[in-house]
Scaffold this active site. Structure first.
Site, PDB file in Angstrom:
ATOM      1  N   SER A 136       4.821 -12.247   1.476  1.00  0.00           N
ATOM      2  CA  SER A 136       3.606 -12.016   2.014  1.00  0.00           C
ATOM      3  C   SER A 136       2.913 -13.383   1.852  1.00  0.00           C
ATOM      4  O   SER A 136       2.572 -14.118   1.017  1.00  0.00           O
ATOM      5  CB  SER A 136       2.976 -10.784   1.283  1.00  0.00           C
ATOM      6  OG  SER A 136       1.671 -10.629   1.658  1.00  0.00           O
ATOM      7  N   LYS A 162       5.423 -11.800   6.143  1.00  0.00           N
ATOM      8  CA  LYS A 162       4.394 -10.686   6.411  1.00  0.00           C
ATOM      9  C   LYS A 162       3.362 -11.568   6.320  1.00  0.00           C
ATOM     10  O   LYS A 162       2.886 -12.264   5.296  1.00  0.00           O
ATOM     11  CB  LYS A 162       4.479  -9.654   5.261  1.00  0.00           C
ATOM     12  CG  LYS A 162       2.963  -9.066   5.048  1.00  0.00           C
ATOM     13  CD  LYS A 162       3.161  -7.695   4.126  1.00  0.00           C
ATOM     14  CE  LYS A 162       2.045  -7.511   3.257  1.00  0.00           C
ATOM     15  NZ  LYS A 162       2.136  -6.423   2.483  1.00  0.00           N
ATOM     16  N   LYS A 164      -0.811 -11.857   6.357  1.00  0.00           N
ATOM     17  CA  LYS A 164      -2.156 -11.212   6.187  1.00  0.00           C
ATOM     18  C   LYS A 164      -3.126 -11.270   7.369  1.00  0.00           C
ATOM     19  O   LYS A 164      -3.232 -12.681   7.869  1.00  0.00           O
ATOM     20  CB  LYS A 164      -2.707 -11.551   4.928  1.00  0.00           C
ATOM     21  CG  LYS A 164      -2.127 -11.053   3.784  1.00  0.00           C
ATOM     22  CD  LYS A 164      -2.298  -9.813   3.586  1.00  0.00           C
ATOM     23  CE  LYS A 164      -1.663  -9.116   2.179  1.00  0.00           C
ATOM     24  NZ  LYS A 164      -1.864  -7.849   1.893  1.00  0.00           N
ATOM     25  N   ASP A 189      -0.202  -7.278   7.961  1.00  0.00           N
ATOM     26  CA  ASP A 189      -1.022  -6.423   7.021  1.00  0.00           C
ATOM     27  C   ASP A 189      -2.613  -6.617   7.063  1.00  0.00           C
ATOM     28  O   ASP A 189      -3.004  -7.987   6.883  1.00  0.00           O
ATOM     29  CB  ASP A 189      -0.529  -6.688   5.746  1.00  0.00           C
ATOM     30  CG  ASP A 189      -0.997  -5.756   4.328  1.00  0.00           C
ATOM     31  OD1 ASP A 189      -1.751  -4.963   5.211  1.00  0.00           O
ATOM     32  OD2 ASP A 189      -0.563  -5.929   3.476  1.00  0.00           O
ATOM     33  N   GLU A 214       0.662  -2.978   9.113  1.00  0.00           N
ATOM     34  CA  GLU A 214       0.335  -2.177   7.824  1.00  0.00           C
ATOM     35  C   GLU A 214      -1.267  -1.992   7.719  1.00  0.00           C
ATOM     36  O   GLU A 214      -1.727  -2.904   7.836  1.00  0.00           O
ATOM     37  CB  GLU A 214       0.774  -3.124   6.661  1.00  0.00           C
ATOM     38  CG  GLU A 214       0.759  -2.469   5.282  1.00  0.00           C
ATOM     39  CD  GLU A 214       1.615  -3.280   4.136  1.00  0.00           C
ATOM     40  OE1 GLU A 214       1.919  -4.250   4.633  1.00  0.00           O
ATOM     41  OE2 GLU A 214       1.431  -2.972   3.228  1.00  0.00           O
ATOM     42  N   ASP A 239      -0.025   1.908   4.032  1.00  0.00           N
ATOM     43  CA  ASP A 239      -0.051   1.559   2.525  1.00  0.00           C
ATOM     44  C   ASP A 239      -1.095   2.301   1.581  1.00  0.00           C
ATOM     45  O   ASP A 239      -0.932   3.201   0.924  1.00  0.00           O
ATOM     46  CB  ASP A 239      -0.148   0.032   2.569  1.00  0.00           C
ATOM     47  CG  ASP A 239      -0.287  -0.631   1.013  1.00  0.00           C
ATOM     48  OD1 ASP A 239      -0.060   0.003   0.092  1.00  0.00           O
ATOM     49  OD2 ASP A 239      -0.859  -1.968   0.907  1.00  0.00           O
ATOM     50  N   LYS A 263       4.456   1.776  -3.049  1.00  0.00           N
ATOM     51  CA  LYS A 263       4.106   1.013  -4.319  1.00  0.00           C
ATOM     52  C   LYS A 263       3.815   1.944  -5.450  1.00  0.00           C
ATOM     53  O   LYS A 263       3.057   2.871  -5.455  1.00  0.00           O
ATOM     54  CB  LYS A 263       2.651   0.225  -4.015  1.00  0.00           C
ATOM     55  CG  LYS A 263       2.665  -0.933  -3.134  1.00  0.00           C
ATOM     56  CD  LYS A 263       1.352  -1.650  -3.154  1.00  0.00           C
ATOM     57  CE  LYS A 263       1.313  -2.760  -2.250  1.00  0.00           C
ATOM     58  NZ  LYS A 263      -0.109  -2.947  -1.577  1.00  0.00           N
ATOM     59  N   GLY A 291       4.160  -4.917  -2.991  1.00  0.00           N
ATOM     60  CA  GLY A 291       4.232  -5.586  -4.077  1.00  0.00           C
ATOM     61  C   GLY A 291       2.502  -5.880  -4.594  1.00  0.00           C
ATOM     62  O   GLY A 291       2.030  -5.868  -3.434  1.00  0.00           O
TER      63      GLY A 291
HETATM   64  O1  NPG Z   1       4.246 -10.008  -3.265  1.00  0.00           O
HETATM   65  O2  NPG Z   1       3.227  -8.884  -4.696  1.00  0.00           O
HETATM   66  C1  NPG Z   1       3.144  -9.373  -3.633  1.00  0.00           C
HETATM   67  C2  NPG Z   1       2.124  -9.390  -2.869  1.00  0.00           C
HETATM   68  C3  NPG Z   1       2.283  -8.612  -1.669  1.00  0.00           C
HETATM   69  O3  NPG Z   1       0.465  -8.653   0.343  1.00  0.00           O
HETATM   70  C4  NPG Z   1       0.725  -8.131  -0.886  1.00  0.00           C
HETATM   71  N1  NPG Z   1       0.129  -7.454  -1.686  1.00  0.00           N
HETATM   72  O4  NPG Z   1      -1.947  -5.362   0.164  1.00  0.00           O
HETATM   73  O5  NPG Z   1       0.147  -5.259  -0.080  1.00  0.00           O
HETATM   74  C5  NPG Z   1      -1.194  -5.825  -0.253  1.00  0.00           C
HETATM   75  C6  NPG Z   1      -1.164  -6.743  -1.261  1.00  0.00           C
HETATM   76  C7  NPG Z   1      -1.854  -6.764  -2.383  1.00  0.00           C
HETATM   77  C8  NPG Z   1      -1.921  -7.662  -3.202  1.00  0.00           C
HETATM   78  C9  NPG Z   1      -2.481  -5.629  -2.761  1.00  0.00           C
HETATM   79  C10 NPG Z   1      -2.501  -7.678  -4.490  1.00  0.00           C
HETATM   80  C11 NPG Z   1      -3.335  -5.453  -3.967  1.00  0.00           C
HETATM   81  C12 NPG Z   1      -3.434  -6.601  -4.876  1.00  0.00           C
END
Ligand code: NPG
Length: 372
Positions: A136, A162, A164, A189, A214, A239, A263, A291
């Site tokens: 990500s 991915k 953001k 996302d 997402e 999500d 998750k 994640g």
């Molecule tokens: O690789 O752990 C990872 C991060 C993946 O983008 C990611 N997580 O919105 O999914 C999400 C985001 C996130 C990160 C959400 C931290 C909440 C806290």
């Protein structure tokens, strides 16, 4: 299994680079580690994925510590002999707080599986030894910075990117990355950054052959996602809106999502995650494992989950080096774009106790009599 005590530890780990999303920028990862010790001497570990501030979900680190200490752990101690399978029902009267609930269930499950000599993967029903890694990529300062970061990950072997996105950082970065890497599996996302007036704008992402978009809209706007899914050709993936098996079932029935990001923290644990996975397999819906910047403790359990047969898309299950200079377990190292599913009992990773001590900012030990 009788629980003797539960240690709740706050740790703070620096990230290798700041991680910017539409809801904020993370420089450090602050989280709770739980260690459950049984009267037989087994120790089970987990991490609570809530962030330090309630920006992604209503839960946050110190709120989780409070609800665990005051409301969740007393119910577990009161029950006496407890198995992980019973935790969700025991905690059901306390509303919400899925991340805190998932943490206690997972630590008990780890202790239970360690006592039984069974790995998380075998217990959950994993069907693979290795899983594909996605990564990500946060919102960058400039397009050039983004290209450099994506280039680094692709050269390291990541199998899916991915990006953001948020209003003002969407069409241009996506179109640039797609032009430079026409064949890389690519998805975006938004973390709820758009609204119902943005359907036509989001349609501009259609030409880029994205795997999915997402959570473009508010987590409560399931109907809006169903409307958007009829307007755009990019598959919509939920999500934040998926907090339980029931919410997944409803979103699928409304055709608000055609792919689900699971998750475990967000849905209250690994048992609920497996139920959502099974529902998606029955409904012929692809799932992938999300994640939340987990350390090796949370990552180990996620990697085991991501090895279940329905996880057909690469997850946000990246190598430890994507997040941290030094992990708190034996690090997850990517080989040819994949991570190995741990096979040792429980979560199956060695814990670096000395390093955990170094980065601990607070510790509480809770027993059946309250705080020690
Ligand atoms: O690789 O752990 C990872 C991060 C993946 O983008 C990611 N997580 O919105 O999914 C999400 C985001 C996130 C990160 C959400 C931290 C909440 C806290």
């Amino acid at each position: 299994m009788e629980i003797k005590e539960v240690e709740i530890r706050v740790i703070e780990l620096p990230l290798v680079r700041p991680f910017r999303t539409s809801f904020g920028t993370q420089f450090h990862r602050e989280l709770l580690l739980l260690k459950v010790t049984t009267t037989d001497g087994a120790a089970g570990w987990s991490e609570c994925v809530a962030m330090s501030e309630p920006l992604y979900s209503p839960e946050y680190t110190l709120g989780c510590q409070d609800v665990l200490e005051r409301f969740l752990l007393p119910r577990i101690f009161h029950a006496g002999d407890t198995r992980a399978e019973e935790v969700a029902d025991l905690l059901r009267p306390v509303l919400g707080h899925q991340m805190a609930k998932a943490a206690i269930e997972t630590a008990i499950l780890d202790a239970q599986l360690k006592e039984a000599g069974i790995s998380f993967g075998s217990f959950l029903g994993s069907s693979r030894e290795m899983i594909d890694c996605g990564v990500s990529v946060g919102i960058a300062k400039t397009i050039e910075d983004l290209v450099k970061e994506v280039d680094l990950y692709i050269s390291q072997g990541y199998r899916r990117i991915k990006l953001k996105i948020e209003p003002g950082w969407d069409i241009e970065p996506v179109s640039t990355i797609r032009q430079l890497w026409p064949d890389i599996p690519l998805q975006v996302d938004a973390n709820q950054a758009y609204s119902r007036s943005d359907y036509n704008h989001l349609k501009k992402l259609d030409p880029f052959n994205l795997l999915l978009i997402e959570q473009p809209l508010d987590e409560h706007d399931v109907l809006g996602h169903a409307e958007l899914a009829r307007v755009i050709s990019t598959p919509v993936c939920l999500d934040e809106s998926i907090t339980s098996l029931e919410s997944a079932r409803d979103a699928l029935a409304l055709q608000a999502t055609t792919i689900i990001n699971i998750k475990p923290g967000r849905v209250g644990g690994y048992f609920e995650s497996v139920k959502i996975h099974d529902l998606c397999v029955e409904s012929d819906i692809a799932v992938w494992c999300g994640g939340m910047l987990e350390t090796g403790i949370g990552r180990a359990a996620n990697v085991a989950l991501a090895a279940l047969p329905g996880f057909t898309l690469p997850g946000d299950t990246s190598a430890s080096s994507r997040y941290f200079q030094r992990d708190i377990t034996t690090p997850f190292v990517m080989q040819n774009g994949q991570l190995q599913v741990p096979t040792a009992p429980g979560i199956g990773v060695e814990i670096d106790h000395d390093f955990i001590e170094e980065i601990t900012t607070a510790v509480r030990v809770i027993t059946s009599k309250g705080r020690k």
